[in-house]
Enzyme design. Structure first.
Site, PDB file in Angstrom:
ATOM      1  N   CYS A  28      12.085   3.158  -3.718  1.00 12.05           N
ATOM      2  CA  CYS A  28      12.450   4.410  -4.381  1.00 12.05           C
ATOM      3  C   CYS A  28      13.767   4.971  -3.870  1.00 12.05           C
ATOM      4  O   CYS A  28      14.541   5.561  -4.632  1.00 12.05           O
ATOM      5  CB  CYS A  28      11.330   5.439  -4.232  1.00 12.05           C
ATOM      6  SG  CYS A  28      10.824   5.783  -2.530  1.00 12.05           S
ATOM      7  N   HIS A  81       8.468   9.300  -0.225  1.00 11.56           N
ATOM      8  CA  HIS A  81       8.844   9.072  -1.617  1.00 11.56           C
ATOM      9  C   HIS A  81      10.196   9.743  -1.826  1.00 11.56           C
ATOM     10  O   HIS A  81      10.584  10.640  -1.072  1.00 11.56           O
ATOM     11  CB  HIS A  81       7.790   9.636  -2.568  1.00 11.56           C
ATOM     12  CG  HIS A  81       7.997   9.241  -4.003  1.00 11.56           C
ATOM     13  ND1 HIS A  81       8.294   7.952  -4.376  1.00 11.56           N
ATOM     14  CD2 HIS A  81       7.975   9.965  -5.164  1.00 11.56           C
ATOM     15  CE1 HIS A  81       8.419   7.891  -5.693  1.00 11.56           C
ATOM     16  NE2 HIS A  81       8.236   9.106  -6.189  1.00 11.56           N
ATOM     17  N   ASP A  97      11.701  11.179 -11.456  1.00  7.94           N
ATOM     18  CA  ASP A  97      10.854  10.329 -10.619  1.00  7.94           C
ATOM     19  C   ASP A  97      10.523   9.077 -11.418  1.00  7.94           C
ATOM     20  O   ASP A  97       9.791   9.138 -12.412  1.00  7.94           O
ATOM     21  CB  ASP A  97       9.579  11.081 -10.232  1.00  7.94           C
ATOM     22  CG  ASP A  97       8.638  10.254  -9.354  1.00  7.94           C
ATOM     23  OD1 ASP A  97       8.969   9.083  -9.052  1.00  7.94           O
ATOM     24  OD2 ASP A  97       7.573  10.779  -8.977  1.00  7.94           O
TER      25      ASP A  97
END
EC number: 3.5.1.122
Length: 205
Positions: A28, A81, A97
């Site tokens: 990520c 994250h 996201d």
């Protein structure tokens, strides 16, 4: 863009559609770096309006709901994250996201309510913190040799992205400085969930 209520109707996304974004599962931090790079190169919005947001805590155990990795009502417990925050001049902020089942992009308030819920119902050891870094600083300073994604035998836990590792003139690996929620370390500012919501939620736009 994907539907997200009337406030999002006139917003033009800063990114390509989700399925056209550079994406590698479990990377990520690099996905968001590439998204920052896209925004910089396409010049639709000032890069200064965009931020990389690292989410973690001291124990590296954070629940996030509405993730593709956990369909249904339960959260995923990540060690960290990363999402992108666009502080839009239009009066509504948006979260990007690439791992959520929520709209992409998603209104800030909707994302916070659905993906983070409330700290009131979460054991203190799971409460999330947020390191917010300007996109230009993230592009300039982030480096990862992807060593955190190898097991003790040197095998990849997940296939690495197809492009070369991201590095700077000063570093080949400083990911932990971004994941750390120690405000004395790294770049950007560190917030609790309450502080993050008050700083960037619609009531303060």
């Amino acid at each position: 863009m994907e539907g997200n209520g009337p406030a999002a109707v006139h917003y033009q996304p800063a990114s390509p559609p989700r399925d056209a974004c550079v994406y590698s599962s479990c990377y990520c931090e690099e996905n968001i770096w590439k998204l920052c790079e896209y925004i910089k190169n396409h010049d639709q919005y000032p890069l200064e309006e965009c931020y990389a947001v690292f989410i973690s805590n001291e124990r590296k155990m954070i629940p996030i709901w509405k993730q593709q990795a956990r369909p249904g009502d339960g959260p995923v417990i990540w060690d960290y994250h990363v999402v992108l925050l666009h502080v839009s001049s239009g009066g509504q902020n948006f979260i990007y996201d690439l791992d959520t089942v929520l709209p992409f992009p998603c209104l800030f308030d909707t994302y916070v309510e659905d993906a983070f819920k409330s700290d009131d119902d979460i054991h203190p050891q799971f409460r999330r913190k947020f390191r917010v870094i300007r996109a230009d600083s993230y592009l300039k300073n982030f480096a990862s040799d992807r060593s955190h994604m190898k097991d003790s035998s040197g095998n990849w836990r997940e296939p690495p992205p197809p492009y070369p590792c991201i590095e700077t003139g000063d570093s080949k690996m400083n990911l932990n400085d971004f994941i750390s929620m120690d405000p004395k370390v790294g770049w950007g500012a560190v917030y609790t969930l309450s502080e993050f919501t008050h700083r960037f939620g619609s009531k303060n736009c």
